[in-house]
Write a protein that holds these residues in place. Structure first.
Motif, PDB file in Angstrom:
ATOM      1  N   ALA A 174      16.311  53.566  30.340  1.00 19.34           N
ATOM      2  CA  ALA A 174      16.636  52.659  29.248  1.00 19.34           C
ATOM      3  C   ALA A 174      15.956  51.315  29.436  1.00 19.34           C
ATOM      4  CB  ALA A 174      18.147  52.467  29.149  1.00 19.34           C
ATOM      5  N   GLY A 175      15.660  50.656  28.331  1.00 22.93           N
ATOM      6  CA  GLY A 175      15.043  49.346  28.385  1.00 22.93           C
ATOM      7  C   GLY A 175      13.743  49.378  29.168  1.00 22.93           C
ATOM      8  N   ALA A 176      13.597  48.421  30.079  1.00 17.99           N
ATOM      9  CA  ALA A 176      12.395  48.389  30.904  1.00 17.99           C
ATOM     10  C   ALA A 176      12.261  49.632  31.762  1.00 17.99           C
ATOM     11  CB  ALA A 176      12.398  47.138  31.787  1.00 17.99           C
ATOM     12  N   GLY A 177      13.370  50.306  32.035  1.00 18.35           N
ATOM     13  CA  GLY A 177      13.314  51.561  32.787  1.00 18.35           C
ATOM     14  C   GLY A 177      12.586  52.649  32.025  1.00 18.35           C
ATOM     15  N   ALA A 178      12.783  52.697  30.696  1.00 18.32           N
ATOM     16  CA  ALA A 178      12.050  53.657  29.882  1.00 18.32           C
ATOM     17  C   ALA A 178      10.561  53.367  29.923  1.00 18.32           C
ATOM     18  CB  ALA A 178      12.561  53.621  28.441  1.00 18.32           C
ATOM     19  N   ASN A 179      10.205  52.093  29.825  1.00 13.93           N
ATOM     20  CA  ASN A 179       8.786  51.743  29.780  1.00 13.93           C
ATOM     21  C   ASN A 179       8.130  51.796  31.153  1.00 13.93           C
ATOM     22  OD1 ASN A 179       8.991  51.479  27.024  1.00 13.93           O
ATOM     23  ND2 ASN A 179       9.655  49.345  27.178  1.00 13.93           N
ATOM     24  N   SER A 214      18.019  51.989  34.519  1.00 16.61           N
ATOM     25  CA  SER A 214      18.719  51.470  33.346  1.00 16.61           C
ATOM     26  C   SER A 214      18.119  50.181  32.820  1.00 16.61           C
ATOM     27  CB  SER A 214      20.195  51.245  33.690  1.00 16.61           C
ATOM     28  OG  SER A 214      20.320  50.318  34.760  1.00 16.61           O
ATOM     29  N   GLY A 215      16.987  49.747  33.381  1.00 23.77           N
ATOM     30  CA  GLY A 215      16.341  48.530  32.907  1.00 23.77           C
ATOM     31  C   GLY A 215      16.674  47.327  33.757  1.00 23.77           C
ATOM     32  N   GLU A 227      16.127  67.938  31.371  1.00 19.54           N
ATOM     33  CA  GLU A 227      16.576  68.166  29.998  1.00 19.54           C
ATOM     34  C   GLU A 227      17.718  67.243  29.608  1.00 19.54           C
ATOM     35  OE1 GLU A 227      16.999  72.175  27.342  1.00 19.54           O
ATOM     36  OE2 GLU A 227      18.057  72.134  29.253  1.00 19.54           O
ATOM     37  N   SER A 228      18.547  66.872  30.551  1.00 16.68           N
ATOM     38  CA  SER A 228      19.685  66.002  30.250  1.00 16.68           C
ATOM     39  C   SER A 228      19.322  64.524  30.230  1.00 16.68           C
ATOM     40  CB  SER A 228      20.802  66.232  31.277  1.00 16.68           C
ATOM     41  OG  SER A 228      20.338  65.925  32.592  1.00 16.68           O
ATOM     42  N   ALA A 229      18.102  64.190  30.578  1.00 13.93           N
ATOM     43  CA  ALA A 229      17.672  62.792  30.594  1.00 13.93           C
ATOM     44  C   ALA A 229      17.460  62.289  29.166  1.00 13.93           C
ATOM     45  CB  ALA A 229      16.389  62.643  31.403  1.00 13.93           C
ATOM     46  N   PHE A 230      17.413  60.968  29.038  1.00 11.83           N
ATOM     47  CA  PHE A 230      17.080  60.395  27.731  1.00 11.83           C
ATOM     48  C   PHE A 230      16.321  59.085  27.934  1.00 11.83           C
ATOM     49  CE2 PHE A 230      21.241  58.536  28.726  1.00 11.83           C
ATOM     50  CZ  PHE A 230      21.045  57.185  28.450  1.00 11.83           C
ATOM     51  N   PHE A 231      15.668  58.661  26.845  1.00 14.68           N
ATOM     52  CA  PHE A 231      14.901  57.424  26.819  1.00 14.68           C
ATOM     53  C   PHE A 231      15.485  56.539  25.731  1.00 14.68           C
ATOM     54  CE2 PHE A 231      12.376  60.832  28.415  1.00 14.68           C
ATOM     55  CZ  PHE A 231      11.644  60.293  29.454  1.00 14.68           C
ATOM     56  N   MET A 232      15.524  55.243  25.990  1.00 11.52           N
ATOM     57  CA  MET A 232      16.155  54.346  25.031  1.00 11.52           C
ATOM     58  C   MET A 232      15.508  52.964  25.091  1.00 11.52           C
ATOM     59  SD  MET A 232      20.210  53.414  24.843  1.00 11.52           S
ATOM     60  CE  MET A 232      20.929  52.514  23.481  1.00 11.52           C
ATOM     61  N   GLN A 233      14.973  52.534  23.968  1.00  5.53           N
ATOM     62  CA  GLN A 233      14.431  51.172  23.848  1.00  5.53           C
ATOM     63  C   GLN A 233      15.607  50.263  23.490  1.00  5.53           C
ATOM     64  OE1 GLN A 233      11.253  50.266  24.535  1.00  5.53           O
ATOM     65  NE2 GLN A 233      10.772  52.402  25.069  1.00  5.53           N
ATOM     66  N   ALA A 234      16.376  49.897  24.484  1.00  3.15           N
ATOM     67  CA  ALA A 234      17.681  49.262  24.264  1.00  3.15           C
ATOM     68  C   ALA A 234      17.606  47.768  23.953  1.00  3.15           C
ATOM     69  CB  ALA A 234      18.545  49.467  25.518  1.00  3.15           C
ATOM     70  N   PHE A 235      16.429  47.208  23.906  1.00  2.45           N
ATOM     71  CA  PHE A 235      16.245  45.753  23.882  1.00  2.45           C
ATOM     72  C   PHE A 235      16.935  45.065  22.702  1.00  2.45           C
ATOM     73  CE2 PHE A 235      12.722  47.763  26.036  1.00  2.45           C
ATOM     74  CZ  PHE A 235      12.597  47.028  27.198  1.00  2.45           C
ATOM     75  N   SER A 236      16.826  45.644  21.504  1.00  2.00           N
ATOM     76  CA  SER A 236      17.383  44.964  20.333  1.00  2.00           C
ATOM     77  C   SER A 236      18.897  44.840  20.406  1.00  2.00           C
ATOM     78  CB  SER A 236      16.969  45.683  19.045  1.00  2.00           C
ATOM     79  OG  SER A 236      17.549  46.969  18.969  1.00  2.00           O
ATOM     80  N   LYS A 237      19.532  45.647  21.239  1.00  2.00           N
ATOM     81  CA  LYS A 237      20.984  45.548  21.397  1.00  2.00           C
ATOM     82  C   LYS A 237      21.403  44.205  21.993  1.00  2.00           C
ATOM     83  CE  LYS A 237      22.193  50.460  21.736  1.00  2.00           C
ATOM     84  NZ  LYS A 237      23.198  50.442  20.651  1.00  2.00           N
ATOM     85  N   ILE A 238      20.482  43.553  22.711  1.00  2.00           N
ATOM     86  CA  ILE A 238      20.802  42.234  23.279  1.00  2.00           C
ATOM     87  C   ILE A 238      19.853  41.162  22.733  1.00  2.00           C
ATOM     88  CG2 ILE A 238      21.884  43.114  25.367  1.00  2.00           C
ATOM     89  CD1 ILE A 238      19.272  42.525  26.864  1.00  2.00           C
TER      90      ILE A 238
END
Length: 258
Positions: free
Chosen positions: A107-112, A61-62, A124-135
């Protein structure tokens, strides 16, 4: 190193590194970053393929936002320079192929962290998210480098600005990852891929990584020269000799990684 936040297992040339803080979706702490870095470096010395995956319902999750004090006291630049950069470089510079088996949220650093691997296979149920701008942050852990090279500037910009979830099938379609597998086939899929690489021509794989990583910065003539140099080295390996003999004998090659 006595690992506390990951598990590390090497079997038949396959090193599996599992992020193991499932209660917090495998959020990254300083200790976990050090353990990932150390384990990848160790695996590169003896294994023939490395797999990064997560325990529980998430890949990673980053950053664990509770790890380094309050937002006012965090030294983000130091953390990225001294902890994240060695971790990402351990993966990208690893002498053997690295697979990210993304079992859930990245998510976040976890995605990268996942996208730093050579091959990404996601459930298939996984996802990627560049969540940084949220914080109020920018993508880090190599995200601003790797993402536009994988999906193009327009998609990288949208993913970074809107911080929306990108499901595994979309990531596959965009070319962000190699493969999205049905959940019930996910483990069998990444294990089969890892076994294939563990039994393959390790020296050739190492030089494939080297050549492709260099190609983004090289002009054609420079890349052609590098190809010739690396191919010459491959041609001196026992695996090349075995590959040719096996081809002529019409049988599968038995590679030793030498």
């Amino acid at each position: 190193m006595d690992y506390q936040t990951i598990t590390y297992d090497v079997t038949d040339g396959m090193a599996v590194i599992t992020l193991n803080r499932p209660d917090v979706m495998n959020a990254l702490t300083a200790q976990m970053r050090a353990e990932i870095t150390h384990s990848v470096l160790e695996a590169g010395k003896s294994a023939r393929v490395v797999v990064l995956t997560g325990a529980g319902r998430a890949f990673c999750s980053g950053q664990d936002l509770g790890d380094n004090g309050s937002a006012a006291t965090m030294d983000l630049e130091r953390g990225l320079r001294d902890e994240y950069t060695p971790m990402i470089r351990a993966i990208t510079d690893c002498r053997v192929p690295v697979i990210a088996a993304v079992n859930g949220a990245a998510a976040g650093a976890g995605a990268n962290l996942a996208l730093a691997a050579d091959v990404v296979i996601a459930a298939e149920s996984a996802f990627f998210m560049q969540a940084f701008s949220k914080i109020g942050l920018i993508p880090d852990a190599g995200g601003t480098y790797v993402l536009p090279r994988l999906v193009g500037t327009a998609r990288a910009m949208g993913a970074s600005l809107f911080a929306e979830k990108i499901d595994a099938r979309t990531a596959e379609r965009w070319g962000m990852i190699w493969e999205a597998a049905a959940d019930d086939a996910f483990e069998d899929t990444w294990k089969a891929r890892a076994r294939h690489l563990a039994e393959g021509p390790t020296q050739a794989y190492r030089r494939i990584k080297q050549a492709l990583q260099a190609s983004t910065a090289n002009e054609l003539d420079t890349q052609l020269t590098l190809e010739a140099k690396l191919q010459g080295k491959c041609g001196k390996t026992r695996d090349f000799q075995e590959g040719v003999v096996a081809f002529l004998d019409k049988r599968p090659a038995t590679f030793e990684g030498r």
